[in-house]
Design a protein around this motif. Structure first.
Motif, PDB file in Angstrom:
ATOM      1  N   ILE A  54       1.024  12.125 -22.804  1.00 55.04           N
ATOM      2  CA  ILE A  54      -0.152  12.950 -23.096  1.00 55.04           C
ATOM      3  C   ILE A  54       0.272  14.363 -23.505  1.00 55.04           C
ATOM      4  CG2 ILE A  54      -2.196  14.041 -22.081  1.00 55.04           C
ATOM      5  CD1 ILE A  54      -2.481  11.498 -20.340  1.00 55.04           C
ATOM      6  N   GLU A  55       1.228  14.949 -22.762  1.00 55.07           N
ATOM      7  CA  GLU A  55       1.689  16.309 -23.086  1.00 55.07           C
ATOM      8  C   GLU A  55       2.367  16.337 -24.446  1.00 55.07           C
ATOM      9  OE1 GLU A  55       2.229  20.308 -22.943  1.00 55.07           O
ATOM     10  OE2 GLU A  55       0.963  19.041 -21.665  1.00 55.07           O
ATOM     11  N   ASN A  56       3.109  15.278 -24.745  1.00 55.67           N
ATOM     12  CA  ASN A  56       3.799  15.217 -26.043  1.00 55.67           C
ATOM     13  C   ASN A  56       2.813  15.147 -27.197  1.00 55.67           C
ATOM     14  OD1 ASN A  56       6.386  14.858 -27.570  1.00 55.67           O
ATOM     15  ND2 ASN A  56       5.421  12.928 -28.130  1.00 55.67           N
ATOM     16  N   SER A  57       1.619  14.588 -26.952  1.00 50.40           N
ATOM     17  CA  SER A  57       0.605  14.516 -28.009  1.00 50.40           C
ATOM     18  C   SER A  57      -0.100  15.867 -28.208  1.00 50.40           C
ATOM     19  CB  SER A  57      -0.434  13.443 -27.661  1.00 50.40           C
ATOM     20  OG  SER A  57      -1.210  13.836 -26.537  1.00 50.40           O
ATOM     21  N   LYS A  58       0.052  16.778 -27.218  1.00 52.69           N
ATOM     22  CA  LYS A  58      -0.633  18.068 -27.282  1.00 52.69           C
ATOM     23  C   LYS A  58       0.300  19.232 -27.627  1.00 52.69           C
ATOM     24  CE  LYS A  58      -4.131  16.790 -23.801  1.00 52.69           C
ATOM     25  NZ  LYS A  58      -4.649  17.098 -22.444  1.00 52.69           N
ATOM     26  N   SER A  59       1.559  19.113 -27.265  1.00 54.63           N
ATOM     27  CA  SER A  59       2.500  20.217 -27.487  1.00 54.63           C
ATOM     28  C   SER A  59       3.844  19.666 -27.964  1.00 54.63           C
ATOM     29  CB  SER A  59       2.712  21.013 -26.186  1.00 54.63           C
ATOM     30  OG  SER A  59       3.555  20.288 -25.300  1.00 54.63           O
ATOM     31  N   ASP A  60       4.764  20.595 -28.247  1.00 52.46           N
ATOM     32  CA  ASP A  60       6.093  20.148 -28.679  1.00 52.46           C
ATOM     33  C   ASP A  60       7.179  20.528 -27.665  1.00 52.46           C
ATOM     34  OD1 ASP A  60       5.975  22.820 -29.143  1.00 52.46           O
ATOM     35  OD2 ASP A  60       6.368  22.718 -31.295  1.00 52.46           O
ATOM     36  N   LEU A  61       6.792  20.539 -26.374  1.00 57.48           N
ATOM     37  CA  LEU A  61       7.759  20.816 -25.313  1.00 57.48           C
ATOM     38  C   LEU A  61       8.969  19.886 -25.399  1.00 57.48           C
ATOM     39  CD1 LEU A  61       5.755  21.385 -21.989  1.00 57.48           C
ATOM     40  CD2 LEU A  61       7.292  22.981 -23.132  1.00 57.48           C
ATOM     41  N   PHE A  62       8.688  18.610 -25.664  1.00 60.37           N
ATOM     42  CA  PHE A  62       9.762  17.622 -25.726  1.00 60.37           C
ATOM     43  C   PHE A  62      10.331  17.497 -27.136  1.00 60.37           C
ATOM     44  CE2 PHE A  62       6.861  16.396 -22.290  1.00 60.37           C
ATOM     45  CZ  PHE A  62       7.741  16.379 -21.222  1.00 60.37           C
ATOM     46  N   LYS A  63       9.514  17.830 -28.128  1.00 56.79           N
ATOM     47  CA  LYS A  63       9.949  17.697 -29.522  1.00 56.79           C
ATOM     48  C   LYS A  63      11.032  18.712 -29.892  1.00 56.79           C
ATOM     49  CE  LYS A  63       5.490  15.993 -31.299  1.00 56.79           C
ATOM     50  NZ  LYS A  63       4.624  16.195 -30.130  1.00 56.79           N
ATOM     51  N   VAL A  64      11.052  19.854 -29.189  1.00 58.68           N
ATOM     52  CA  VAL A  64      12.036  20.891 -29.517  1.00 58.68           C
ATOM     53  C   VAL A  64      13.104  21.046 -28.427  1.00 58.68           C
ATOM     54  CG1 VAL A  64      10.386  22.158 -30.917  1.00 58.68           C
ATOM     55  CG2 VAL A  64      10.692  22.780 -28.498  1.00 58.68           C
ATOM     56  N   GLY A  65      13.030  20.164 -27.404  1.00 57.02           N
ATOM     57  CA  GLY A  65      14.057  20.219 -26.370  1.00 57.02           C
ATOM     58  C   GLY A  65      13.830  21.250 -25.298  1.00 57.02           C
ATOM     59  N   ARG A  66      12.582  21.748 -25.201  1.00 56.47           N
ATOM     60  CA  ARG A  66      12.292  22.701 -24.125  1.00 56.47           C
ATOM     61  C   ARG A  66      12.512  22.006 -22.788  1.00 56.47           C
ATOM     62  NH1 ARG A  66      11.947  25.584 -20.695  1.00 56.47           N
ATOM     63  NH2 ARG A  66      10.662  27.405 -20.273  1.00 56.47           N
ATOM     64  N   LEU A  67      12.094  20.754 -22.731  1.00 59.89           N
ATOM     65  CA  LEU A  67      12.438  19.868 -21.621  1.00 59.89           C
ATOM     66  C   LEU A  67      13.182  18.670 -22.211  1.00 59.89           C
ATOM     67  CD1 LEU A  67       9.135  19.850 -19.497  1.00 59.89           C
ATOM     68  CD2 LEU A  67      11.299  20.967 -18.919  1.00 59.89           C
ATOM     69  N   ARG A  68      14.174  18.201 -21.480  1.00 63.66           N
ATOM     70  CA  ARG A  68      15.002  17.099 -21.985  1.00 63.66           C
ATOM     71  C   ARG A  68      14.941  15.913 -21.025  1.00 63.66           C
ATOM     72  NH1 ARG A  68      18.851  19.181 -25.765  1.00 63.66           N
ATOM     73  NH2 ARG A  68      19.481  17.019 -26.013  1.00 63.66           N
ATOM     74  N   PHE A  69      15.584  14.831 -21.442  1.00 65.06           N
ATOM     75  CA  PHE A  69      15.674  13.638 -20.600  1.00 65.06           C
ATOM     76  C   PHE A  69      17.148  13.360 -20.292  1.00 65.06           C
ATOM     77  CE2 PHE A  69      11.963  13.215 -23.415  1.00 65.06           C
ATOM     78  CZ  PHE A  69      10.961  13.228 -22.459  1.00 65.06           C
ATOM     79  N   HIS A  70      17.373  12.427 -19.403  1.00 64.61           N
ATOM     80  CA  HIS A  70      18.756  12.083 -19.071  1.00 64.61           C
ATOM     81  C   HIS A  70      19.465  11.607 -20.340  1.00 64.61           C
ATOM     82  CE1 HIS A  70      22.211  10.028 -17.297  1.00 64.61           C
ATOM     83  NE2 HIS A  70      22.000  10.771 -16.219  1.00 64.61           N
ATOM     84  N   PRO A  71      20.682  12.084 -20.577  1.00 61.92           N
ATOM     85  CA  PRO A  71      21.396  11.733 -21.820  1.00 61.92           C
ATOM     86  C   PRO A  71      21.468  10.236 -22.092  1.00 61.92           C
ATOM     87  CG  PRO A  71      22.575  13.454 -20.660  1.00 61.92           C
ATOM     88  CD  PRO A  71      21.461  13.026 -19.743  1.00 61.92           C
ATOM     89  N   ASP A  72      21.566   9.412 -21.039  1.00 61.77           N
ATOM     90  CA  ASP A  72      21.651   7.959 -21.230  1.00 61.77           C
ATOM     91  C   ASP A  72      20.327   7.352 -21.663  1.00 61.77           C
ATOM     92  OD1 ASP A  72      24.287   8.078 -20.441  1.00 61.77           O
ATOM     93  OD2 ASP A  72      23.887   7.522 -18.351  1.00 61.77           O
ATOM     94  N   GLU A  73      19.222   8.109 -21.505  1.00 54.95           N
ATOM     95  CA  GLU A  73      17.893   7.556 -21.775  1.00 54.95           C
ATOM     96  C   GLU A  73      17.173   8.237 -22.939  1.00 54.95           C
ATOM     97  OE1 GLU A  73      16.813   6.295 -17.182  1.00 54.95           O
ATOM     98  OE2 GLU A  73      16.162   8.245 -17.926  1.00 54.95           O
ATOM     99  N   GLU A  74      17.753   9.331 -23.429  1.00 55.79           N
ATOM    100  CA  GLU A  74      17.047  10.132 -24.449  1.00 55.79           C
ATOM    101  C   GLU A  74      16.621   9.320 -25.661  1.00 55.79           C
ATOM    102  OE1 GLU A  74      18.077  14.837 -24.191  1.00 55.79           O
ATOM    103  OE2 GLU A  74      19.417  13.586 -25.398  1.00 55.79           O
ATOM    104  N   ASP A  75      17.547   8.584 -26.261  1.00 58.13           N
ATOM    105  CA  ASP A  75      17.227   7.860 -27.498  1.00 58.13           C
ATOM    106  C   ASP A  75      16.060   6.898 -27.300  1.00 58.13           C
ATOM    107  OD1 ASP A  75      19.164   9.184 -28.885  1.00 58.13           O
ATOM    108  OD2 ASP A  75      20.674   7.604 -28.721  1.00 58.13           O
ATOM    109  N   GLU A  76      16.080   6.168 -26.194  1.00 60.25           N
ATOM    110  CA  GLU A  76      15.011   5.197 -25.926  1.00 60.25           C
ATOM    111  C   GLU A  76      13.669   5.895 -25.705  1.00 60.25           C
ATOM    112  OE1 GLU A  76      13.936   1.533 -22.828  1.00 60.25           O
ATOM    113  OE2 GLU A  76      15.936   2.447 -22.820  1.00 60.25           O
TER     114      GLU A  76
END
Length: 245
Positions: A54-76
């Motif tokens: 839901i947040e990703n549909s409203k902002s680009d926090l994740f689209k620009v790397g402001r928040l990241r995911f575990h390196p092993d899971e990012e691509d998925e």
């Protein structure tokens, strides 16, 4: 690799010292991820995947790397979120490397960004760099500020901007480079023609010399033949009986 999901939540990482928060369907206080301490590499929290969607549909926090995911899971996870432009997903180190490079490619990249969040993050990073004595190039600071201002004002570019000045200089340099390349190609063709002409002249000179040599030999043989014929005539005259009177 399957996602490490615990109670519907996945790992979210904050590499920055500033905290990040956004609304949640599961918690009235929302999602809150504190900023890392100076002795930490990152802060990690479990966040519900549907909150992230839901947040990703409203902002680009994740689209620009402001928040990241575990390196092993990012691509998925990026695939599930439909995030394709991974060039905008930058760590602090990547951001620092980018903002200390004033090459034309970096300037073009910044001047074409469409993310207010990424540019705001860049401006904050530039401020931190200046405050700590790591002065970024003046052109990068100007381009980030101008592009941020452009997006806030509908994306229209000021013709007198630093971005336009740099682009015009680059365009001129490219045109001059192409012109020089054309001139170099023409000069090579001229040199090739000159070499071919010299080779032809040498061959022609050699041919002329060979012809003259052959003619000289022909003349010499003719003289020898004439001398031989004269000798034969003299012999015939000597051996012939006198005519009766």
């Amino acid at each position: 690799m399957s996602l490490d999901i615990l109670n519907g939540k996945i790992r979210v990482l904050n590499y920055e010292q500033s905290p990040v928060g956004f609304p949640s369907q599961h918690n009235q206080q929302g999602v809150f991820i504190r900023g890392r301490d100076e002795n930490e590499d990152f802060v990690i929290e479990r966040v519900a995947f549907d909150d992230i969607e839901i947040e990703n549909s409203k902002s680009d926090l994740f689209k620009v790397g402001r928040l990241r995911f575990h390196p092993d899971e990012e691509d998925e996870i990026y695939l599930k979120l439909g995030i394709e432009d991974k060039e905008n997903i930058l760590s602090d180190k990547q951001l620092f490397d980018l903002l200390t490079n004033d090459s034309i490619d970096v300037i073009k990249r910044i001047s074409s960004l469409k993310s207010l969040s990424l540019l705001t993050r860049m401006k904050s990073k530039l401020f931190t760099m200046e405050r700590t004595g790591k002065m970024p190039p003046h052109t990068i600071t100007a381009v980030v500020s101008e592009r941020l201002s452009e997006l806030k004002n509908g994306g229209k570019r000021n013709p007198d901007s630093e971005i336009n000045r740099i682009m015009e200089l680059d365009k001129k340099a490219q045109q001059e480079g192409k012109l020089q390349e054309t001139l170099d190609q023409l000069m090579k063709k001229v040199e090739t023609l000159e070499q071919e002409t010299k080779q032809k002249d040498v061959l022609l000179s050699k041919s002329q010399a060979a012809i003259e040599d052959l003619l000289a030999k022909v003349d010499s043989l003719s003289e020898v033949k004439q001398a031989a014929n004269a000798t034969d005539d003299n012999k015939k005259q000597v051996g012939r009986p006198p005519k009766d009177k």
